[in-house]
Write an enzyme that holds these catalytic residues in place. Structure first.
Site, PDB file in Angstrom:
ATOM      1  N   GLY A 148       0.877  -1.178   0.000  1.00 26.98           N
ATOM      2  CA  GLY A 148       0.000   0.000   0.000  1.00 26.98           C
ATOM      3  C   GLY A 148       0.908   1.220   0.000  1.00 26.98           C
ATOM      4  N   HIS A 150      -8.530   0.334  18.739  1.00 31.02           N
ATOM      5  CA  HIS A 150      -8.326   1.581  17.995  1.00 31.02           C
ATOM      6  C   HIS A 150      -9.665   2.064  17.447  1.00 31.02           C
ATOM      7  CE1 HIS A 150      -6.291   4.646  15.803  1.00 31.02           C
ATOM      8  NE2 HIS A 150      -6.556   4.148  14.620  1.00 31.02           N
ATOM      9  N   GLY A 200       1.540   4.695   3.524  1.00 35.46           N
ATOM     10  CA  GLY A 200       2.638   3.841   3.057  1.00 35.46           C
ATOM     11  C   GLY A 200       3.813   4.669   2.574  1.00 35.46           C
ATOM     12  N   ARG A 236      -1.290  11.780  19.880  1.00 32.26           N
ATOM     13  CA  ARG A 236      -2.341  12.819  19.788  1.00 32.26           C
ATOM     14  C   ARG A 236      -2.617  13.387  21.171  1.00 32.26           C
ATOM     15  NH1 ARG A 236      -5.784   9.491  15.314  1.00 32.26           N
ATOM     16  NH2 ARG A 236      -4.917  10.583  13.523  1.00 32.26           N
ATOM     17  N   ASN A 254      -7.241  -0.336   8.659  1.00 32.59           N
ATOM     18  CA  ASN A 254      -8.418  -0.342   9.546  1.00 32.59           C
ATOM     19  C   ASN A 254      -9.506  -1.288   9.058  1.00 32.59           C
ATOM     20  OD1 ASN A 254      -7.980   1.357  11.751  1.00 32.59           O
ATOM     21  ND2 ASN A 254      -8.306   3.191  10.498  1.00 32.59           N
TER      22      ASN A 254
HETATM   23  O1  TXD Z   1      -3.604   4.061  13.243  1.00 35.45           O
HETATM   24  C1  TXD Z   1      -3.978   3.398  12.323  1.00 35.45           C
HETATM   25  N1  TXD Z   1      -4.042   2.087  12.431  1.00 35.45           N
HETATM   26  C2  TXD Z   1      -4.366   4.050  11.049  1.00 35.45           C
HETATM   27  C3  TXD Z   1      -5.018   3.256  10.038  1.00 35.45           C
HETATM   28  C4  TXD Z   1      -3.949   5.359  10.752  1.00 35.45           C
HETATM   29  C5  TXD Z   1      -4.080   5.856   9.477  1.00 35.45           C
HETATM   30  C6  TXD Z   1      -4.650   5.101   8.396  1.00 35.45           C
HETATM   31  N2  TXD Z   1      -5.277   3.885   8.819  1.00 35.45           N
HETATM   32  C7  TXD Z   1      -5.770   2.965   7.796  1.00 35.45           C
HETATM   33  O2  TXD Z   1      -4.693   2.554   6.952  1.00 35.45           O
HETATM   34  C8  TXD Z   1      -6.785   3.563   6.845  1.00 35.45           C
HETATM   35  O3  TXD Z   1      -8.070   3.586   7.406  1.00 35.45           O
HETATM   36  C9  TXD Z   1      -6.667   2.609   5.689  1.00 35.45           C
HETATM   37  O4  TXD Z   1      -7.399   1.427   5.974  1.00 35.45           O
HETATM   38  C10 TXD Z   1      -5.180   2.276   5.648  1.00 35.45           C
HETATM   39  C11 TXD Z   1      -4.404   3.070   4.599  1.00 35.45           C
HETATM   40  O5  TXD Z   1      -4.587   4.445   4.794  1.00 35.45           O
HETATM   41  P1  TXD Z   1      -3.983   5.510   3.752  1.00 35.45           P
HETATM   42  O6  TXD Z   1      -4.290   6.858   4.271  1.00 35.45           O
HETATM   43  O7  TXD Z   1      -2.575   5.168   3.419  1.00 35.45           O
HETATM   44  O8  TXD Z   1      -4.901   5.215   2.492  1.00 35.45           O
HETATM   45  P2  TXD Z   1      -4.567   5.447   0.934  1.00 35.45           P
HETATM   46  O9  TXD Z   1      -3.779   6.691   0.735  1.00 35.45           O
HETATM   47  O10 TXD Z   1      -5.858   5.293   0.209  1.00 35.45           O
HETATM   48  O11 TXD Z   1      -3.617   4.237   0.564  1.00 35.45           O
HETATM   49  C12 TXD Z   1      -4.042   2.917   0.519  1.00 35.45           C
HETATM   50  C13 TXD Z   1      -3.363   2.297  -0.651  1.00 35.45           C
HETATM   51  C14 TXD Z   1      -3.808   2.871  -2.017  1.00 35.45           C
HETATM   52  O12 TXD Z   1      -2.698   3.414  -2.697  1.00 35.45           O
HETATM   53  C15 TXD Z   1      -4.402   1.679  -2.732  1.00 35.45           C
HETATM   54  O13 TXD Z   1      -4.162   1.687  -4.134  1.00 35.45           O
HETATM   55  C16 TXD Z   1      -3.682   0.530  -2.040  1.00 35.45           C
HETATM   56  O14 TXD Z   1      -3.654   0.890  -0.680  1.00 35.45           O
HETATM   57  N3  TXD Z   1      -4.295  -0.767  -2.224  1.00 35.45           N
HETATM   58  C17 TXD Z   1      -3.574  -1.895  -2.378  1.00 35.45           C
HETATM   59  N4  TXD Z   1      -2.268  -2.097  -2.354  1.00 35.45           N
HETATM   60  C18 TXD Z   1      -1.839  -3.366  -2.555  1.00 35.45           C
HETATM   61  N5  TXD Z   1      -2.688  -4.399  -2.733  1.00 35.45           N
HETATM   62  C19 TXD Z   1      -4.019  -4.226  -2.742  1.00 35.45           C
HETATM   63  N6  TXD Z   1      -4.856  -5.253  -2.928  1.00 35.45           N
HETATM   64  C20 TXD Z   1      -4.515  -2.926  -2.568  1.00 35.45           C
HETATM   65  N7  TXD Z   1      -5.766  -2.381  -2.538  1.00 35.45           N
HETATM   66  C21 TXD Z   1      -5.614  -1.072  -2.336  1.00 35.45           C
END
Ligand code: TXD
Length: 312
Positions: A9, A175, A14, A151, A120
């Site tokens: 990701g 969380h 990421g 935070r 999440n």
């Molecule tokens: O504290 C915590 N645990 C969190 C959790 C804090 C911040 C974000 N949190 C969660 O992490 C959020 O609710 C999401 O479930 C994830 C990722 O958050 P992010 O802000 O990085 O989301 P993005 O920018 O949409 O990035 C997710 C990427 C995106 O580029 C997609 O194309 C990719 O995931 N994606 C994949 N990558 C690889 N393989 C698959 N199958 C795939 N599907 C989507």
């Protein structure tokens, strides 16, 4: 031999994790994403930034997992972030499919890797990973507590004007909005927060901490927080690679601690080269125990919801 960290990701969290990690020069990095060209582009951009700060690590981007081979740590951020008004649990089914695939493909190429989870609903995605991979609890840990505690530390600093270095906060539990900011263990230079701050000020900080993720989501309109989550990931990766035995709040598989069995839950966790070395148990007040139980109920509920939707 150099350490290798793969990040599945390459979205906001990421790629920002890759940024913080590259600055620390602790591992070669791989970014994997399904979007064509995006992980390659971000990796190359980051690689081209490193001469300016004199850091020698390689950063590779790919749509395939073969380049992740031999990773010491795999960070899983793949999935959908929350949209305004969405709860973390709304993301359940979609992210379960994505996380299962990321787990299986990552372990195929790095069977000994430690998995650091971010997607999440965090505690449940970490649970899913542990179960589908059949790993011991040492090998799967979720990031949540460092962020939630950071935070709270930021809010306490804003209220008191004291350096964030003196402010130590501990947020336990799942969380979600039921997380449990501990007001007696949290302290400013050793003085418990509940002695330092008037009750109503402290209550407001606790509330703002619980809703901290949502506050950023509402402001951003699209996407969720990424600077603070990704520096939290970086601290965990750093502690593992350097075998620091660092105690941080994180989500781990409970095996009797806090009276909890077989759920992922936020607690103080000691991190070293083997991953989760220990879950530390605090003495808690009855109110804190009740709050943790409520939070555990909500994690259990989401695990049950997941079980009804997918096979684990
Ligand atoms: O504290 C915590 N645990 C969190 C959790 C804090 C911040 C974000 N949190 C969660 O992490 C959020 O609710 C999401 O479930 C994830 C990722 O958050 P992010 O802000 O990085 O989301 P993005 O920018 O949409 O990035 C997710 C990427 C995106 O580029 C997609 O194309 C990719 O995931 N994606 C994949 N990558 C690889 N393989 C698959 N199958 C795939 N599907 C989507």
């Amino acid at each position: 031999m150099k350490n290798k960290v793969s990040i599945i990701g390459a979205g906001m969290t990421g790629s920002t994790s890759a940024h913080w990690l590259a600055e620390r020069e602790i591992a070669d990095l791989v970014l994997v994403d399904v979007v064509e060209g995006m992980p390659q582009g971000k990796a190359l951009d980051l690689q081209e930034a490193l001469p300016v700060i004199g850091k020698d690590v390689t950063v590779v981007g790919s749509n395939d997992y073969d380049v992740t081979e031999g990773s010491d740590i795999v960070v899983i951020t793949a999935g959908m972030p929350r949209k305004p008004g969405m709860s973390r649990d709304d993301l359940l089914t979609t992210n379960a499919r994505i996380v299962r695939e990321a787990t299986e493909k990552s372990l195929k190429y790095s069977p000994d890797a430690i998995l650091v989870m971010l997607t999440n609903p965090l505690d449940v995605m970490a649970y899913l990973t542990l179960k589908v991979a059949g790993l011991p609890r040492e090998r799967v840990v979720g990031q949540a507590g460092i962020l939630d505690s950071a935070r709270m530390r930021a809010f306490v600093a804003m209220e008191t004007g004291v350096s964030v270095e003196n402010i130590h906060c501990y947020v336990l539990g799942g969380h979600g909005d039921d997380m449990v900011p501990l007001t007696g263990h949290s302290n400013i230079a050793g003085i418990p927060l509940n002695q330092y701050l008037p009750a109503e000020k402290l209550a407001a900080i606790v509330q703002r901490t619980r809703k901290g993720g949502g506050e950023i989501v509402s402001l951003l309109k699209t996407g969720s927080a990424y600077y603070a989550p990704s520096i939290a990931i970086t601290q965990m990766v750093d502690a593992i690679l350097k075998d620091k035995h660092l105690i941080v709040p994180a989500s781990a598989h409970m095996q009797g601690e806090y009276g909890l069995q077989d759920i992922f839950f936020g607690a103080p966790v000691q991190l070293g080269r083997k991953g989760v070395e220990k879950v530390i148990e605090y003495d808690l007040s009855d109110d804190e125990k009740d709050a943790l139980e409520k939070s555990a109920d909500s994690v259990r509920g989401t695990i049950e919801a997941l079980r009804s939707l997918v096979e684990i």
